[in-house]
Write a protein that holds these residues in place. Structure first.
Motif, PDB file in Angstrom:
ATOM      1  N   GLU A 102      -3.795   3.114  -0.427  1.00  0.00           N
ATOM      2  CA  GLU A 102      -4.316   2.527  -1.662  1.00  0.00           C
ATOM      3  C   GLU A 102      -3.460   1.326  -2.073  1.00  0.00           C
ATOM      4  O   GLU A 102      -2.229   1.365  -1.997  1.00  0.00           O
ATOM      5  N   LYS A 119      -1.390  -1.017  -4.203  1.00  0.00           N
ATOM      6  CA  LYS A 119      -0.537  -0.789  -5.375  1.00  0.00           C
ATOM      7  C   LYS A 119       0.147  -2.057  -5.875  1.00  0.00           C
ATOM      8  O   LYS A 119       0.713  -2.073  -6.961  1.00  0.00           O
ATOM      9  N   PRO A 139     -11.821  -0.717  -2.515  1.00  0.00           N
ATOM     10  CA  PRO A 139     -10.574  -0.341  -3.180  1.00  0.00           C
ATOM     11  C   PRO A 139      -9.625   0.413  -2.275  1.00  0.00           C
ATOM     12  O   PRO A 139      -8.422   0.335  -2.426  1.00  0.00           O
ATOM     13  N   ASN A 140     -10.141   1.180  -1.327  1.00  0.00           N
ATOM     14  CA  ASN A 140      -9.277   1.922  -0.381  1.00  0.00           C
ATOM     15  C   ASN A 140      -9.510   1.399   1.026  1.00  0.00           C
ATOM     16  O   ASN A 140     -10.565   0.871   1.331  1.00  0.00           O
ATOM     17  N   ARG A 141      -8.498   1.624   1.867  1.00  0.00           N
ATOM     18  CA  ARG A 141      -8.635   1.179   3.257  1.00  0.00           C
ATOM     19  C   ARG A 141      -9.711   2.004   3.974  1.00  0.00           C
ATOM     20  O   ARG A 141      -9.744   3.188   3.861  1.00  0.00           O
ATOM     21  N   HIS A 176      -1.373   6.688   1.125  1.00  0.00           N
ATOM     22  CA  HIS A 176      -2.810   6.982   1.227  1.00  0.00           C
ATOM     23  C   HIS A 176      -3.624   5.720   1.521  1.00  0.00           C
ATOM     24  O   HIS A 176      -4.854   5.775   1.553  1.00  0.00           O
ATOM     25  N   HIS A 219     -10.848  -6.298  -2.256  1.00  0.00           N
ATOM     26  CA  HIS A 219     -10.404  -5.115  -3.012  1.00  0.00           C
ATOM     27  C   HIS A 219     -11.300  -4.817  -4.213  1.00  0.00           C
ATOM     28  O   HIS A 219     -11.139  -3.795  -4.868  1.00  0.00           O
ATOM     29  N   TYR A 244       0.829  -1.206   0.000  1.00  0.00           N
ATOM     30  CA  TYR A 244       0.000   0.000   0.000  1.00  0.00           C
ATOM     31  C   TYR A 244       0.863   1.257   0.000  1.00  0.00           C
ATOM     32  O   TYR A 244       1.976   1.255   0.535  1.00  0.00           O
ATOM     33  N   ASP A 245       0.299   2.329  -0.584  1.00  0.00           N
ATOM     34  CA  ASP A 245       1.019   3.598  -0.563  1.00  0.00           C
ATOM     35  C   ASP A 245       0.640   4.388   0.692  1.00  0.00           C
ATOM     36  O   ASP A 245      -0.108   3.907   1.556  1.00  0.00           O
TER      37      ASP A 245
END
Length: 394
Positions: A168, A170, A392-394, A166, A388, A163-164
């Motif tokens: 998200e 990756k 899609p986002n945490r 943010h 996911h 994850y990045d």
């Protein structure tokens, strides 16, 4: 009962020839007869194994004689093509009736003690201890079970996300899991070393690569795009000249671009054979695979490897992450290492991000990707995909 197995005999047979191997067997036979012959019976058990039956002897005295035998076996050196080969021996000692009341099981106890001597580094004698045979039997059972599992493609391959800053998704890492009908859930820390010792690691690596390609294909068909996945490759496999073509063939068969596959290796491959490792890495890079140096910051961690070969990615070991939110020295070391890697234009993945309190320090160091239990634990692919797809986002 003394069980003797020669260490290094195969190398002499292969490099100096079978005739020289026979001479060495005769030499060892003479030494055995000189040391144990006057107090018992000595014989060749088979191959490069010997056995001695020594009645009415003190076990400590036999251990001393065994150490003396090993020293005498190691005295002679054989030079082949400017390489020095030296024979040694691992010896197991068992006592009747203390260790066993039957001849057959006494031999098994002495054999188990010999294998324990090998595990401890070879070239030594080991006296049997209670429970050792049962432990060896359990290990043999596990080896055979793992071999059947690998041969029948019954290992599971889980995914852990990357994850990045943010949160998200990756990328992801393909991780091998073994749920045995005989031994239950076996930790990778247990079965991976067994696989490497018994040369099953290459097959596991290829199956992991096949799983990664399969997962990428499913993602593309169901979502229209896919995330890159990384696969761990052992030193044995990386040094196999056939591996680059095998890896490329698996990608082609699954219609997956090698750019979606990141191959993770540890520095042990360089310690084994740096020239061959660099040659293999260059071939894999030419094929389009991304290459990652795993567990950086643990063990030896020579910076010269970063200079010798330009890795696209370095995974910073979790031991350097732990405590950075509480220890100024740990934080300074972490930031200094990240700054150095960035100056070399290497992408960084921070492993072992388990606490939310680590995140400000990750942001301060401008970490591109993170992996750890704070984001998710390794999970079966269908669960990973379902999570996911809907989240899609945490």
């Amino acid at each position: 009962m003394v069980f003797i197995d020669l260490d290094g005999f195969k190398a002499i047979n292969d490099n100096a020839g079978h005739e020289r191997g026979d001479i060495e067997l005769q030499r060892v036979g003479a030494l055995l007869t000189a040391i144990f012959g006057p107090i018992g019976e000595v014989g060749r058990w088979g191959g490069d194994e010997f056995i001695a039956v020594l009645p009415n002897q003190n076990v400590e005295e036999i251990a001393e004689r065994s150490e003396r035998l090993i020293s005498q076996i190691e005295e002679d050196a054989i030079t082949v093509k400017r390489t020095e080969l030296r024979l040694s021996a691992s010896i197991g000692i068992a006592q009747f009736p203390e260790h066993s009341s039957s001849i057959e099981s006494l031999v098994q106890c002495a054999d188990a003690a010999m294998y324990r001597a090998k595990e401890l580094g070879k070239g030594q004698a080991f006296i049997y201890e209670s429970g050792l045979y049962e432990s060896m039997t359990q290990q043999v059972s596990m080896v055979n079970d793992l071999r059947r599992t690998v041969e029948n493609h019954l290992l599971d391959f889980y995914i852990q996300g990357k994850y990045d800053l943010h949160g998200e998704l990756k990328g992801g890492e393909v991780l091998c899991r073994w749920i045995s009908g005989l031994h239950g859930v076996v930790s990778p820390a247990v079965f991976i070393p067994i696989a490497e010792e018994h040369k099953l690691d290459s097959a596991i690596g290829l199956q992991a690569l096949e799983a990664a390609c399969d997962y990428i294909s499913i993602m593309e068909s169901q979502q229209g795009d896919a995330i890159p996945l990384s696969v761990n490759i052992s030193a044995n496999q990386m040094l196999d000249p056939e591996f680059p073509n095998q890896a490329m063939s698996i990608c082609m068969d699954n219609d997956v671009s090698p750019e979606f596959i990141e191959l993770e290796l540890t520095e042990s491959v360089f310690i084994r054979d740096e020239k061959s490792a660099l040659r293999a890495l260059n071939t894999l890079r030419d094929h389009g695979f991304r290459l990652s140096l795993d567990d950086f910051g643990s063990g030896f961690s020579s910076l010269s490897y970063l200079r010798s070969f330009q890795f696209e990615v370095v995974k910073v070991d979790k031991s350097l992450i732990q405590g950075i939110h509480q220890d100024s020295k740990a934080n300074a070391l972490f930031n200094g290492l990240i700054a150095m890697l960035k100056s070399l234009q290497i992408d960084v993945v921070a492993e072992g991000v388990e606490l939310e309190s680590y995140l400000p320090f990750m942001e301060q160091a401008d970490i591109q990707l993170m992996q750890g239990f704070y984001f998710d634990k390794p999970m079966p692919y269908d669960q990973f995909l379902a999570r996911h797809t809907t989240e899609p986002n945490r």
